[in-house]
Write an enzyme that holds these catalytic residues in place. Structure first.
Site, PDB file in Angstrom:
ATOM      1  N   SER A  28       0.821  -1.219   0.000  1.00  0.00           N
ATOM      2  CA  SER A  28       0.000   0.000   0.000  1.00  0.00           C
ATOM      3  C   SER A  28       0.850   1.261   0.000  1.00  0.00           C
ATOM      4  O   SER A  28       1.720   1.423   0.847  1.00  0.00           O
ATOM      5  CB  SER A  28      -0.871   0.070   1.259  1.00  0.00           C
ATOM      6  OG  SER A  28      -1.470  -1.140   1.529  1.00  0.00           O
ATOM      7  N   HIS A  58      -3.773   0.558  -5.848  1.00  0.00           N
ATOM      8  CA  HIS A  58      -4.215   1.411  -6.937  1.00  0.00           C
ATOM      9  C   HIS A  58      -3.685   0.952  -8.275  1.00  0.00           C
ATOM     10  O   HIS A  58      -4.002   1.510  -9.290  1.00  0.00           O
ATOM     11  CB  HIS A  58      -3.748   2.832  -6.668  1.00  0.00           C
ATOM     12  CG  HIS A  58      -4.232   3.304  -5.348  1.00  0.00           C
ATOM     13  ND1 HIS A  58      -5.560   3.545  -5.111  1.00  0.00           N
ATOM     14  CD2 HIS A  58      -3.590   3.527  -4.184  1.00  0.00           C
ATOM     15  CE1 HIS A  58      -5.703   3.919  -3.860  1.00  0.00           C
ATOM     16  NE2 HIS A  58      -4.531   3.905  -3.279  1.00  0.00           N
ATOM     17  N   HIS A  80      -5.073  -9.507  -0.557  1.00  0.00           N
ATOM     18  CA  HIS A  80      -4.873  -9.908   0.829  1.00  0.00           C
ATOM     19  C   HIS A  80      -5.873 -11.001   1.206  1.00  0.00           C
ATOM     20  O   HIS A  80      -6.966 -11.069   0.653  1.00  0.00           O
ATOM     21  CB  HIS A  80      -5.113  -8.726   1.774  1.00  0.00           C
ATOM     22  CG  HIS A  80      -4.254  -7.543   1.497  1.00  0.00           C
ATOM     23  ND1 HIS A  80      -4.537  -6.638   0.496  1.00  0.00           N
ATOM     24  CD2 HIS A  80      -3.121  -7.107   2.095  1.00  0.00           C
ATOM     25  CE1 HIS A  80      -3.613  -5.690   0.488  1.00  0.00           C
ATOM     26  NE2 HIS A  80      -2.734  -5.951   1.445  1.00  0.00           N
ATOM     27  N   TYR A  82      -7.759 -10.992   3.700  1.00  0.00           N
ATOM     28  CA  TYR A  82      -9.012 -10.412   4.211  1.00  0.00           C
ATOM     29  C   TYR A  82      -9.974 -10.005   3.105  1.00  0.00           C
ATOM     30  O   TYR A  82     -11.134  -9.719   3.371  1.00  0.00           O
ATOM     31  CB  TYR A  82      -8.733  -9.233   5.150  1.00  0.00           C
ATOM     32  CG  TYR A  82      -8.028  -8.050   4.519  1.00  0.00           C
ATOM     33  CD1 TYR A  82      -8.675  -7.211   3.612  1.00  0.00           C
ATOM     34  CD2 TYR A  82      -6.705  -7.764   4.840  1.00  0.00           C
ATOM     35  CE1 TYR A  82      -8.032  -6.140   3.038  1.00  0.00           C
ATOM     36  CE2 TYR A  82      -6.044  -6.680   4.275  1.00  0.00           C
ATOM     37  CZ  TYR A  82      -6.722  -5.873   3.372  1.00  0.00           C
ATOM     38  OH  TYR A  82      -6.081  -4.807   2.798  1.00  0.00           O
ATOM     39  N   GLU A  83      -9.520  -9.973   1.860  1.00  0.00           N
ATOM     40  CA  GLU A  83     -10.417  -9.530   0.793  1.00  0.00           C
ATOM     41  C   GLU A  83     -11.439 -10.607   0.420  1.00  0.00           C
ATOM     42  O   GLU A  83     -12.619 -10.322   0.268  1.00  0.00           O
ATOM     43  CB  GLU A  83      -9.609  -9.106  -0.438  1.00  0.00           C
ATOM     44  CG  GLU A  83      -8.830  -7.825  -0.143  1.00  0.00           C
ATOM     45  CD  GLU A  83      -7.906  -7.417  -1.265  1.00  0.00           C
ATOM     46  OE1 GLU A  83      -8.401  -7.161  -2.369  1.00  0.00           O
ATOM     47  OE2 GLU A  83      -6.680  -7.349  -1.029  1.00  0.00           O
ATOM     48  N   ALA A 110       3.025  -2.188   4.261  1.00  0.00           N
ATOM     49  CA  ALA A 110       2.888  -1.178   5.306  1.00  0.00           C
ATOM     50  C   ALA A 110       2.616  -1.934   6.605  1.00  0.00           C
ATOM     51  O   ALA A 110       1.936  -2.964   6.593  1.00  0.00           O
ATOM     52  CB  ALA A 110       1.724  -0.252   4.981  1.00  0.00           C
ATOM     53  N   MET A 205      -0.991  -7.087   7.602  1.00  0.00           N
ATOM     54  CA  MET A 205      -2.035  -7.981   7.092  1.00  0.00           C
ATOM     55  C   MET A 205      -1.644  -8.674   5.790  1.00  0.00           C
ATOM     56  O   MET A 205      -2.508  -9.109   5.029  1.00  0.00           O
ATOM     57  CB  MET A 205      -3.326  -7.166   6.868  1.00  0.00           C
ATOM     58  CG  MET A 205      -3.812  -6.418   8.095  1.00  0.00           C
ATOM     59  SD  MET A 205      -5.276  -5.443   7.714  1.00  0.00           S
ATOM     60  CE  MET A 205      -5.410  -4.423   9.199  1.00  0.00           C
ATOM     61  N   SER A 206      -0.362  -8.766   5.521  1.00  0.00           N
ATOM     62  CA  SER A 206       0.040  -9.352   4.225  1.00  0.00           C
ATOM     63  C   SER A 206       1.375 -10.097   4.345  1.00  0.00           C
ATOM     64  O   SER A 206       1.789 -10.479   5.443  1.00  0.00           O
ATOM     65  CB  SER A 206       0.183  -8.231   3.176  1.00  0.00           C
ATOM     66  OG  SER A 206       1.307  -7.424   3.458  1.00  0.00           O
ATOM     67  N   HIS A 241      -7.123   3.088   7.745  1.00  0.00           N
ATOM     68  CA  HIS A 241      -6.561   2.757   6.437  1.00  0.00           C
ATOM     69  C   HIS A 241      -6.111   4.039   5.724  1.00  0.00           C
ATOM     70  O   HIS A 241      -5.070   4.054   5.052  1.00  0.00           O
ATOM     71  CB  HIS A 241      -7.602   1.999   5.607  1.00  0.00           C
ATOM     72  CG  HIS A 241      -7.063   1.458   4.328  1.00  0.00           C
ATOM     73  ND1 HIS A 241      -5.917   0.680   4.263  1.00  0.00           N
ATOM     74  CD2 HIS A 241      -7.504   1.576   3.050  1.00  0.00           C
ATOM     75  CE1 HIS A 241      -5.679   0.361   3.005  1.00  0.00           C
ATOM     76  NE2 HIS A 241      -6.620   0.892   2.253  1.00  0.00           N
TER      77      HIS A 241
HETATM   78  N1  HPA Z   1      -1.851  -3.264  11.926  1.00  0.00           N
HETATM   79  C1  HPA Z   1      -2.020  -4.097  10.854  1.00  0.00           C
HETATM   80  N2  HPA Z   1      -1.714  -3.757   9.626  1.00  0.00           N
HETATM   81  C2  HPA Z   1      -1.191  -2.539   9.416  1.00  0.00           C
HETATM   82  C3  HPA Z   1      -0.994  -1.629  10.459  1.00  0.00           C
HETATM   83  C4  HPA Z   1      -1.347  -2.012  11.783  1.00  0.00           C
HETATM   84  O1  HPA Z   1      -1.198  -1.263  12.762  1.00  0.00           O
HETATM   85  N3  HPA Z   1      -0.485  -0.511   9.910  1.00  0.00           N
HETATM   86  C5  HPA Z   1      -0.359  -0.729   8.574  1.00  0.00           C
HETATM   87  N4  HPA Z   1      -0.789  -1.971   8.271  1.00  0.00           N
END
Ligand code: HPA
Length: 270
Positions: A28, A58, A80, A82-83, A110, A205-206, A241
Protein backbone atom coordinates in the site's frame (compact mmCIF):
# COMPACT_ATOMS: atom_id res chain seq x y z
CA UNK A 1 -4.42 -25.58 -20.20
CA UNK A 2 -4.23 -24.14 -16.68
CA UNK A 3 -4.87 -20.48 -15.85
CA UNK A 4 -1.19 -20.30 -15.00
CA UNK A 5 -0.14 -21.40 -18.50
CA UNK A 6 -2.67 -19.08 -20.14
CA UNK A 7 -1.29 -16.12 -18.15
CA UNK A 8 2.26 -17.13 -19.06
CA UNK A 9 1.42 -17.16 -22.78
CA UNK A 10 -0.18 -13.70 -22.59
CA UNK A 11 2.82 -12.29 -20.71
CA UNK A 12 5.35 -13.76 -23.14
CA UNK A 13 3.30 -12.40 -26.02
CA UNK A 14 3.34 -8.86 -24.67
CA UNK A 15 6.64 -8.71 -22.80
CA UNK A 16 8.81 -11.10 -24.80
CA UNK A 17 10.15 -14.34 -23.42
CA UNK A 18 13.45 -13.16 -21.93
CA UNK A 19 13.84 -14.55 -18.42
CA UNK A 20 12.89 -12.45 -15.41
CA UNK A 21 15.45 -12.34 -12.59
CA UNK A 22 13.51 -10.93 -9.65
CA UNK A 23 9.90 -10.34 -8.67
CA UNK A 24 8.81 -7.42 -6.51
CA UNK A 25 5.44 -7.15 -4.80
CA UNK A 26 4.58 -3.57 -3.84
CA UNK A 27 2.50 -2.76 -0.76
CA UNK A 28 0.00 0.00 0.00
CA UNK A 29 1.28 3.41 -1.02
CA UNK A 30 4.52 1.94 -2.37
CA UNK A 31 3.45 1.51 -5.99
CA UNK A 32 5.54 4.27 -7.51
CA UNK A 33 8.47 2.02 -8.39
CA UNK A 34 6.28 0.01 -10.79
CA UNK A 35 6.05 2.98 -13.13
CA UNK A 36 9.84 3.20 -13.33
CA UNK A 37 10.02 -0.19 -15.07
CA UNK A 38 11.08 0.21 -18.69
CA UNK A 39 8.79 -2.33 -20.33
CA UNK A 40 5.12 -3.24 -20.43
CA UNK A 41 2.28 -3.03 -17.91
CA UNK A 42 -0.25 -5.83 -18.16
CA UNK A 43 -3.54 -5.39 -16.26
CA UNK A 44 -4.21 -8.23 -13.81
CA UNK A 45 -7.69 -8.40 -15.37
CA UNK A 46 -6.06 -9.72 -18.57
CA UNK A 47 -4.21 -12.48 -16.71
CA UNK A 48 -6.13 -15.64 -15.77
CA UNK A 49 -5.55 -16.59 -12.14
CA UNK A 50 -4.29 -13.16 -11.13
CA UNK A 51 -6.22 -11.32 -8.44
CA UNK A 52 -8.73 -8.85 -9.75
CA UNK A 53 -12.14 -7.38 -9.03
CA UNK A 54 -11.81 -6.35 -5.39
CA UNK A 55 -8.02 -6.20 -5.23
CA UNK A 56 -6.85 -3.39 -2.94
CA UNK A 57 -4.17 -1.11 -4.21
CA UNK A 58 -4.22 1.41 -6.94
CA UNK A 59 -2.16 -0.37 -9.51
CA UNK A 60 -3.39 -3.88 -10.32
CA UNK A 61 -0.85 -4.30 -13.12
CA UNK A 62 2.09 -6.58 -13.72
CA UNK A 63 5.04 -4.51 -14.96
CA UNK A 64 7.71 -6.45 -16.81
CA UNK A 65 10.89 -4.90 -18.11
CA UNK A 66 14.17 -3.38 -17.07
CA UNK A 67 14.79 -1.68 -13.75
CA UNK A 68 18.38 -0.73 -12.95
CA UNK A 69 19.50 -2.98 -15.79
CA UNK A 70 17.82 -6.09 -14.47
CA UNK A 71 14.76 -7.73 -16.00
CA UNK A 72 12.11 -7.69 -13.27
CA UNK A 73 8.43 -8.43 -12.75
CA UNK A 74 6.80 -5.85 -10.50
CA UNK A 75 3.40 -6.68 -9.03
CA UNK A 76 1.71 -3.31 -8.48
CA UNK A 77 -0.91 -4.72 -6.12
CA UNK A 78 -1.61 -7.85 -4.11
CA UNK A 79 -4.74 -9.63 -2.94
CA UNK A 80 -4.87 -9.91 0.83
CA UNK A 81 -6.45 -12.78 2.72
CA UNK A 82 -9.01 -10.41 4.21
CA UNK A 83 -10.42 -9.53 0.79
CA UNK A 84 -11.88 -12.91 -0.14
CA UNK A 85 -10.72 -15.30 2.57
CA UNK A 86 -8.17 -16.99 0.32
CA UNK A 87 -4.67 -17.27 1.83
CA UNK A 88 -3.40 -18.64 -1.50
CA UNK A 89 -4.75 -15.74 -3.56
CA UNK A 90 -1.26 -14.87 -4.83
CA UNK A 91 -0.29 -18.44 -5.70
CA UNK A 92 -1.07 -18.32 -9.45
CA UNK A 93 0.75 -14.99 -9.82
CA UNK A 94 3.82 -16.29 -7.98
CA UNK A 95 3.76 -19.53 -9.98
CA UNK A 96 3.85 -17.41 -13.12
CA UNK A 97 6.79 -15.45 -11.68
CA UNK A 98 8.64 -18.71 -11.14
CA UNK A 99 7.79 -19.92 -14.65
CA UNK A 100 9.18 -16.66 -16.05
CA UNK A 101 12.54 -17.71 -14.65
CA UNK A 102 12.73 -15.67 -11.44
CA UNK A 103 14.56 -17.08 -8.43
CA UNK A 104 14.20 -14.11 -6.05
CA UNK A 105 11.15 -12.40 -4.57
CA UNK A 106 11.15 -9.08 -2.73
CA UNK A 107 7.99 -8.09 -0.88
CA UNK A 108 7.04 -4.73 0.59
CA UNK A 109 4.21 -3.77 2.90
CA UNK A 110 2.89 -1.18 5.31
CA UNK A 111 2.99 -2.17 8.98
CA UNK A 112 2.30 -1.00 12.50
CA UNK A 113 5.32 -0.90 14.78
CA UNK A 114 5.55 -2.29 18.29
CA UNK A 115 9.02 -0.86 18.83
CA UNK A 116 9.37 2.75 20.04
CA UNK A 117 12.75 2.87 18.26
CA UNK A 118 11.04 2.06 14.93
CA UNK A 119 8.65 5.02 14.53
CA UNK A 120 6.35 5.84 11.59
CA UNK A 121 8.40 6.65 8.49
CA UNK A 122 11.06 4.06 9.36
CA UNK A 123 11.78 0.95 7.31
CA UNK A 124 12.08 -2.52 8.84
CA UNK A 125 13.72 -5.45 7.07
CA UNK A 126 11.99 -8.66 8.13
CA UNK A 127 14.47 -10.89 9.94
CA UNK A 128 11.70 -13.46 10.36
CA UNK A 129 7.93 -13.66 10.76
CA UNK A 130 5.21 -15.10 12.96
CA UNK A 131 2.23 -16.59 11.17
CA UNK A 132 -0.22 -15.67 13.90
CA UNK A 133 -3.25 -16.22 11.63
CA UNK A 134 -3.09 -20.00 11.78
CA UNK A 135 -3.88 -19.93 8.07
CA UNK A 136 -1.59 -21.35 5.45
CA UNK A 137 -1.68 -20.99 1.65
CA UNK A 138 -0.41 -24.56 1.26
CA UNK A 139 -3.36 -26.24 2.98
CA UNK A 140 -4.83 -28.53 0.34
CA UNK A 141 -1.57 -28.84 -1.60
CA UNK A 142 -1.52 -32.59 -2.25
CA UNK A 143 2.21 -33.22 -2.67
CA UNK A 144 4.89 -33.67 -0.04
CA UNK A 145 6.37 -30.42 -1.30
CA UNK A 146 3.89 -28.78 1.11
CA UNK A 147 6.23 -29.51 4.04
CA UNK A 148 8.31 -26.42 3.35
CA UNK A 149 11.21 -25.66 5.70
CA UNK A 150 10.92 -22.09 6.94
CA UNK A 151 14.21 -21.75 8.85
CA UNK A 152 15.73 -19.33 6.33
CA UNK A 153 12.44 -18.15 4.87
CA UNK A 154 13.87 -14.62 4.88
CA UNK A 155 16.97 -15.35 2.85
CA UNK A 156 20.19 -14.42 4.73
CA UNK A 157 22.09 -13.40 1.57
CA UNK A 158 19.30 -11.19 0.25
CA UNK A 159 18.95 -9.59 3.68
CA UNK A 160 22.65 -8.94 3.78
CA UNK A 161 22.50 -7.32 0.34
CA UNK A 162 19.51 -5.16 1.33
CA UNK A 163 21.30 -4.06 4.52
CA UNK A 164 24.39 -3.17 2.48
CA UNK A 165 22.25 -1.18 0.00
CA UNK A 166 20.62 0.76 2.84
CA UNK A 167 24.02 1.53 4.30
CA UNK A 168 25.42 2.62 0.93
CA UNK A 169 22.43 4.96 0.51
CA UNK A 170 22.85 6.30 4.06
CA UNK A 171 19.40 5.04 5.06
CA UNK A 172 18.63 3.63 8.48
CA UNK A 173 17.12 0.17 7.91
CA UNK A 174 15.84 -1.43 11.10
CA UNK A 175 15.37 -5.18 11.36
CA UNK A 176 12.73 -7.19 13.19
CA UNK A 177 10.03 -9.83 13.31
CA UNK A 178 6.73 -9.24 11.47
CA UNK A 179 3.52 -10.84 12.69
CA UNK A 180 0.70 -11.57 10.25
CA UNK A 181 -2.72 -10.72 11.63
CA UNK A 182 -5.52 -11.46 9.17
CA UNK A 183 -7.30 -8.08 9.31
CA UNK A 184 -9.24 -6.32 7.97
CA UNK A 185 -10.00 -4.92 11.43
CA UNK A 186 -6.92 -3.52 13.13
CA UNK A 187 -5.63 -5.14 16.31
CA UNK A 188 -6.74 -4.27 19.84
CA UNK A 189 -4.20 -2.90 22.34
CA UNK A 190 -4.42 -6.24 24.21
CA UNK A 191 -3.60 -8.14 21.01
CA UNK A 192 -0.64 -5.85 20.43
CA UNK A 193 0.66 -6.48 23.97
CA UNK A 194 0.32 -10.21 23.28
CA UNK A 195 2.19 -9.98 19.94
CA UNK A 196 4.98 -8.02 21.64
CA UNK A 197 5.25 -10.71 24.30
CA UNK A 198 5.45 -13.33 21.57
CA UNK A 199 8.45 -11.60 20.02
CA UNK A 200 6.97 -9.56 17.20
CA UNK A 201 8.29 -6.09 16.34
CA UNK A 202 5.72 -5.09 13.71
CA UNK A 203 2.27 -6.23 12.61
CA UNK A 204 0.55 -6.27 9.25
CA UNK A 205 -2.03 -7.98 7.09
CA UNK A 206 0.04 -9.35 4.23
CA UNK A 207 3.40 -10.75 3.09
CA UNK A 208 3.54 -13.91 5.23
CA UNK A 209 1.39 -16.04 2.88
CA UNK A 210 3.52 -14.82 -0.03
CA UNK A 211 6.76 -15.73 1.75
CA UNK A 212 5.35 -19.22 2.41
CA UNK A 213 4.36 -19.56 -1.25
CA UNK A 214 7.73 -18.16 -2.32
CA UNK A 215 9.58 -20.76 -0.26
CA UNK A 216 7.31 -23.47 -1.65
CA UNK A 217 8.24 -22.36 -5.18
CA UNK A 218 11.96 -22.22 -4.30
CA UNK A 219 12.08 -18.45 -4.68
CA UNK A 220 14.55 -16.80 -2.29
CA UNK A 221 12.52 -14.24 -0.35
CA UNK A 222 13.09 -11.01 1.54
CA UNK A 223 10.65 -8.36 2.73
CA UNK A 224 10.71 -4.77 3.97
CA UNK A 225 7.97 -3.00 5.94
CA UNK A 226 7.30 0.71 5.83
CA UNK A 227 6.11 1.65 9.29
CA UNK A 228 3.00 3.81 8.93
CA UNK A 229 1.90 3.92 12.56
CA UNK A 230 2.63 2.75 16.06
CA UNK A 231 0.49 -0.34 16.71
CA UNK A 232 -2.79 -0.06 18.63
CA UNK A 233 -2.44 1.31 22.15
CA UNK A 234 1.13 2.48 21.62
CA UNK A 235 0.36 6.09 20.71
CA UNK A 236 -2.54 8.55 20.75
CA UNK A 237 -2.69 8.59 16.99
CA UNK A 238 -5.88 7.17 15.44
CA UNK A 239 -5.19 4.09 13.31
CA UNK A 240 -7.05 3.94 9.99
CA UNK A 241 -6.56 2.76 6.44
CA UNK A 242 -6.52 6.40 5.29
CA UNK A 243 -3.73 7.09 7.74
CA UNK A 244 -1.79 4.06 6.47
CA UNK A 245 -2.08 5.25 2.88
CA UNK A 246 -1.16 8.81 3.84
CA UNK A 247 1.91 7.70 5.80
CA UNK A 248 3.30 5.07 3.42
CA UNK A 249 4.95 7.65 1.11
CA UNK A 250 7.12 8.74 4.07
CA UNK A 251 9.08 5.53 3.76
CA UNK A 252 8.49 4.96 0.05
CA UNK A 253 11.24 7.25 -1.22
CA UNK A 254 13.83 5.61 1.04
CA UNK A 255 12.55 2.18 0.10
CA UNK A 256 12.85 2.96 -3.60
CA UNK A 257 16.47 4.08 -3.17
CA UNK A 258 17.34 0.89 -1.29
CA UNK A 259 15.63 -1.31 -3.88
CA UNK A 260 17.27 0.43 -6.83
CA UNK A 261 20.71 0.05 -5.24
CA UNK A 262 19.92 -3.56 -4.39
CA UNK A 263 18.88 -4.32 -7.98
CA UNK A 264 22.12 -2.86 -9.32
CA UNK A 265 24.00 -5.17 -6.96
CA UNK A 266 21.94 -8.17 -8.06
CA UNK A 267 22.92 -7.74 -11.73
CA UNK A 268 26.01 -9.88 -11.18
CA UNK A 269 23.70 -12.77 -10.17
CA UNK A 270 21.73 -12.53 -13.42
N1 HPA B 1 -1.85 -3.26 11.93
C1 HPA B 1 -2.02 -4.10 10.85
N2 HPA B 1 -1.71 -3.76 9.63
C2 HPA B 1 -1.19 -2.54 9.42
C3 HPA B 1 -0.99 -1.63 10.46
C4 HPA B 1 -1.35 -2.01 11.78
O1 HPA B 1 -1.20 -1.26 12.76
N3 HPA B 1 -0.49 -0.51 9.91
C5 HPA B 1 -0.36 -0.73 8.57
N4 HPA B 1 -0.79 -1.97 8.27
Amino acid sequence: MSAHNDALEIIKDRAGDGPVAIGLVLGSGLGHLAHAVDGVAIPYADLPGFPHAAVSGHNPNLHIGLLEGLRVAVFGAREHYYENGNPAAMRPALEVLKALGADRLILTNAAGSMRPDIPPGDLMLLSDHINYSGLNPLIGEPTDKRFVPMTDAHDPDLRKALRASAEAEGIDLKEGVYAWYSGPSFETPAEIRMLKTLGADAVGMSTVPEVILGCFLCLRCAAISTVTNMAAGMSDEKISHEHTKAMAPLGATKLERILRHFLRGQRQHG
